[in-house]
Design a protein around this motif. Structure first.
Motif, short mmCIF file in Angstrom:
data_model
loop_
_atom_site.label_atom_id
_atom_site.label_comp_id
_atom_site.label_asym_id
_atom_site.label_seq_id
_atom_site.Cartn_x
_atom_site.Cartn_y
_atom_site.Cartn_z
N THR A 1 -3.13 16.18 5.78
CA THR A 1 -3.09 17.58 5.37
C THR A 1 -4.47 18.19 5.58
O THR A 1 -5.46 17.46 5.77
CB THR A 1 -2.71 17.72 3.89
N THR A 2 -4.54 19.49 5.54
CA THR A 2 -5.86 20.14 5.60
C THR A 2 -6.74 19.64 4.46
O THR A 2 -7.93 19.39 4.64
CB THR A 2 -5.70 21.66 5.54
N LEU A 3 -6.14 19.47 3.29
CA LEU A 3 -6.89 18.99 2.12
C LEU A 3 -7.43 17.58 2.35
O LEU A 3 -8.60 17.30 2.08
CB LEU A 3 -5.99 19.01 0.89
N SER A 4 -6.60 16.69 2.88
CA SER A 4 -7.07 15.31 3.06
C SER A 4 -8.15 15.21 4.13
O SER A 4 -9.07 14.40 4.01
CB SER A 4 -5.89 14.40 3.41
N ASP B 1 -11.38 17.50 2.34
CA ASP B 1 -11.93 17.02 1.06
C ASP B 1 -11.78 15.52 0.87
O ASP B 1 -12.60 14.88 0.21
CB ASP B 1 -11.26 17.74 -0.11
N SER C 1 -14.67 12.52 3.12
CA SER C 1 -13.49 12.82 3.93
C SER C 1 -13.82 12.52 5.39
O SER C 1 -14.98 12.32 5.76
CB SER C 1 -13.08 14.28 3.78
N THR D 1 -1.62 22.95 3.03
CA THR D 1 -2.06 22.30 1.80
C THR D 1 -3.58 22.13 1.88
O THR D 1 -4.07 21.48 2.80
CB THR D 1 -1.41 20.90 1.66
N PRO D 2 -4.36 22.80 1.02
CA PRO D 2 -4.00 23.28 -0.31
C PRO D 2 -3.65 24.77 -0.41
O PRO D 2 -3.32 25.22 -1.51
CB PRO D 2 -5.28 23.02 -1.11
#
Length: 329
Positions: free
Chosen positions: A164-167, A170, A184, A246-247
């Motif tokens: 995901t964009t978050l993983s 971040d 990350s 996401t997020p």
């Protein structure tokens, strides 16, 4: 070589921390100041909370400068630092010619794409949406036109289709009262490239890159409505949309007169001829299956109704028994 670092969110704070740590062993490298966004109101009491970058800088005793606009006031504030170079990652504001002109070596920027592809503000969501097998990470010279500066370093991160964009941005990074921990893929790769570039700049007193080559593309600002799911699209396309957004803005569908967030999902091998958006008969060991375009099926594992907390699919169905058989819009 004195540096002014510009950034705001958690991923940028991780990179800043790694640069601070590196400055102890790189001769001549000093993080002299940090430029970040002003505190924002968060929580029920709307307390003003500083950015993650501000928190990391303050903990290290580095002066913090917070401005809504980089006008004369900002230039006057940072000028006494006598910085040689501006280093930016995920700052979110445009550097004008007068501001960039303050730095003898100019500025460099960390950008999570293989420039000139995916210029602009949302390169990671764009790469996920397009099903890229690799995510580029570039260090470029700051130019007056968006992301058109010479390339100083570039590397790729292999993707497995679950990110995901978050993983990617971040990862497992956490900022707490005990400090900053975790990292990350983007911050690890990006900080390493930045440190290599800065070491070379300290040794040579200059920054030399190569002009960008290849076809350019641009990414747009995200809007909340980008997260609305069109169930006539294939399960693969919707899965990418969920992971890309996401997020934020997160993906949702209309259900029972309100909205339901689809937070985690995967593509099923099953096929169906039911109407797109139909919630299939429940199979407890699988998840919540939803009919998508071209007969494909999406398996949802985490959902959230408006005003409620996020739940796994089993807990969600305990409180939404009319979900099975519903047609989501």
């Amino acid at each position: 070589m004195k540096i002014l670092y510009a950034g705001s969110p958690l991923a940028s704070a991780v990179v800043l921390k790694k640069l601070i740590d590196a400055s102890a062993s790189v001769e001549g490298l000093e993080i002299a100041g940090v430029l970040t966004n002003p505190p924002s109101a968060k929580g029920r009491r709307s307390d003003l909370i500083p950015t993650e970058v501000a928190s990391v800088a303050s903990a290290a005793g580095i002066p913090v400068f917070e401005f809504d606009h980089l006008m004369a006031e900002a230039r006057e504030a940072v000028a006494p630092l006598g910085c040689d170079l501006l280093v930016s990652f995920d700052y979110g504001r445009i550097f004008g010619p007068k501001f960039l002109g303050m730095f003898p070596l100019g500025g460099i920027n960390l950008h999570p794409s293989a420039l000139p592809a995916y210029r602009g503000c949302t390169p990671v969501p764009a790469a996920i949406l397009n099903g890229e097998s690799r995510l580029g990470v570039s260090v470029q010279k700051l130019a007056l036109k968006t992301d058109e500066g010479d390339i100083l370093a570039q590397e790729f991160i292999d993707l497995d289709g679950c990110e995901t964009t978050l993983s990617l941005m971040d990862g497992d990074a956490v900022l707490s009262s005990d400090g900053l921990s975790g990292s990350s893929a983007v911050s690890e790769t990006g900080s390493r490239l930045l440190i290599e570039v800065l070491k070379k700049a300290c040794a040579e007193g200059k920054l030399e890159g190569e002009a960008q080559k290849g076809e350019s593309s641009y990414t747009p600002f995200l809007k909340k409505e980008d997260g609305i799911i069109d169930w006539s699209r294939t399960a693969t396309e919707i899965d990418r949309q969920i992971r890309a957004y996401t997020p934020w803005p997160l993906c949702s569908a209309e259900f029972n007169g309100g909205r339901v967030l689809i937070l985690k999902a995967r593509v099923s091998d099953e096929k169906t001829d039911l109407e797109c958006g139909t919630v299939l008969p429940y199979r407890k060991a699988v998840g919540i299956e939803i009919a998508c375009g071209q007969g494909t099926v999406l398996v949802v594992s985490e959902l959230q109704l408006q005003g409620k907390k996020a739940m796994d699919y089993k807990s969600f169905l305990n409180g939404a028994r009319n979900f099975i058989g519903a047609v989501l819009r």
